[in-house]
Design a protein around this motif. Structure first.
Motif, PDB file in Angstrom:
ATOM      1  N   THR A  79       1.221  16.755  68.859  1.00 15.42           N
ATOM      2  CA  THR A  79      -0.151  17.319  69.168  1.00 15.42           C
ATOM      3  C   THR A  79      -0.353  18.554  68.614  1.00 15.42           C
ATOM      4  O   THR A  79      -1.455  19.235  68.863  1.00 15.42           O
ATOM      5  N   ALA A  80       0.576  19.337  67.979  1.00 16.86           N
ATOM      6  CA  ALA A  80       0.672  20.578  67.527  1.00 16.86           C
ATOM      7  C   ALA A  80      -0.355  20.769  66.708  1.00 16.86           C
ATOM      8  O   ALA A  80      -0.475  19.885  65.635  1.00 16.86           O
ATOM      9  N   PRO A  81      -1.303  21.810  66.715  1.00 21.77           N
ATOM     10  CA  PRO A  81      -2.485  22.060  65.736  1.00 21.77           C
ATOM     11  C   PRO A  81      -1.809  22.294  64.371  1.00 21.77           C
ATOM     12  O   PRO A  81      -2.445  22.228  63.275  1.00 21.77           O
ATOM     13  N   SER A  82      -0.584  22.881  64.009  1.00 16.71           N
ATOM     14  CA  SER A  82       0.057  23.636  63.159  1.00 16.71           C
ATOM     15  C   SER A  82       0.870  22.262  62.292  1.00 16.71           C
ATOM     16  O   SER A  82       1.410  22.535  61.281  1.00 16.71           O
ATOM     17  N   LEU A  83       0.896  21.016  62.903  1.00 13.83           N
ATOM     18  CA  LEU A  83       1.544  20.049  62.341  1.00 13.83           C
ATOM     19  C   LEU A  83       1.215  19.586  60.911  1.00 13.83           C
ATOM     20  O   LEU A  83       2.136  19.552  60.242  1.00 13.83           O
ATOM     21  N   SER A  84       0.172  19.503  60.448  1.00 11.59           N
ATOM     22  CA  SER A  84      -0.238  19.129  59.141  1.00 11.59           C
ATOM     23  C   SER A  84       0.250  20.234  58.037  1.00 11.59           C
ATOM     24  O   SER A  84       0.638  19.941  57.011  1.00 11.59           O
ATOM     25  N   ALA A  85       0.396  21.692  58.559  1.00  9.06           N
ATOM     26  CA  ALA A  85       0.784  22.779  57.845  1.00  9.06           C
ATOM     27  C   ALA A  85       2.112  22.178  57.421  1.00  9.06           C
ATOM     28  O   ALA A  85       2.566  22.646  56.362  1.00  9.06           O
ATOM     29  N   PHE A  86       2.923  22.243  58.407  1.00  9.79           N
ATOM     30  CA  PHE A  86       4.574  21.986  58.245  1.00  9.79           C
ATOM     31  C   PHE A  86       4.782  20.721  57.515  1.00  9.79           C
ATOM     32  O   PHE A  86       5.688  20.611  56.931  1.00  9.79           O
TER      33      PHE A  86
END
Length: 171
Positions: free
Chosen positions: A66-73
């Protein structure tokens, strides 16, 4: 030697109780960084970091689905583990809160493949993502170490029982 009967396993876990149980294990505090699809720096505080192997040099950490930064990582392919020192509670707090620009008042430089490296970190480990493994409500990132640097004489920032701590007497 005496043997005892262990209590039966608990079938239904209380999430708060389980979190408190996990919190009994003291961990270091890191800020893990990468670059978003739009080129902006991305970072978050995490204590899920661990070393896996020396040969080859591998590390792992996990991030909530659910982390907002998941797609970046998931998409950038590189990340940096910035291990914080005991005088960096402000950095840990900054990167643990939601914000549109967590890097606004933070000094950093470009690392391997442009990942942000925090200049106040006690240790920085720059990695290439080599695997992403589903792990319940998280994804586990495995990284191949490409470069690292430690600053001698800095004591680590710890997290224990839901609070920041520092090392006491070393046994």
């Amino acid at each position: 030697m005496n043997s005892m009967t262990c209590q039966p396993e608990i079938a239904n876990f209380d999430p708060k109780d389980l979190r408190d149980t996990f919190g009994q294990f003291a961990t270091g505090v890191t800020v893990i960084t990468t670059i978003a699809e739009n080129g902006a720096p991305v970072g978050l505080a995490a204590n899920s970091f661990t070393s896996i192997s020396l040969d080859p040099a591998l590390v792992a950490w996990s991030l909530a689905l659910t982390a907002p930064s998941l797609s970046a990582f998931r998409n950038h392919g590189h990340f940096a583990i910035n291990i914080l020192c005991e005088d960096s509670v402000d950095l840990a707090m900054n990167f643990s809160r939601p914000s549109d620009n967590k890097f606004a008042d933070v000094n950093w430089c470009h690392g391997v493949n442009d990942v942000p490296v925090l200049t106040r970190a006690a240790t920085v480990i720059e990695c290439e993502t080599v695997n992403q493994i589903p792990g319940g409500d998280h994804v586990i990132f495995i990284g191949s170490v490409k470069r690292y640097k430690s600053v001698a004489g800095k004591s680590p920032l710890l997290f224990h029982k839901g609070a920041f701590a520092r090392i006491g007497e070393i046994l």
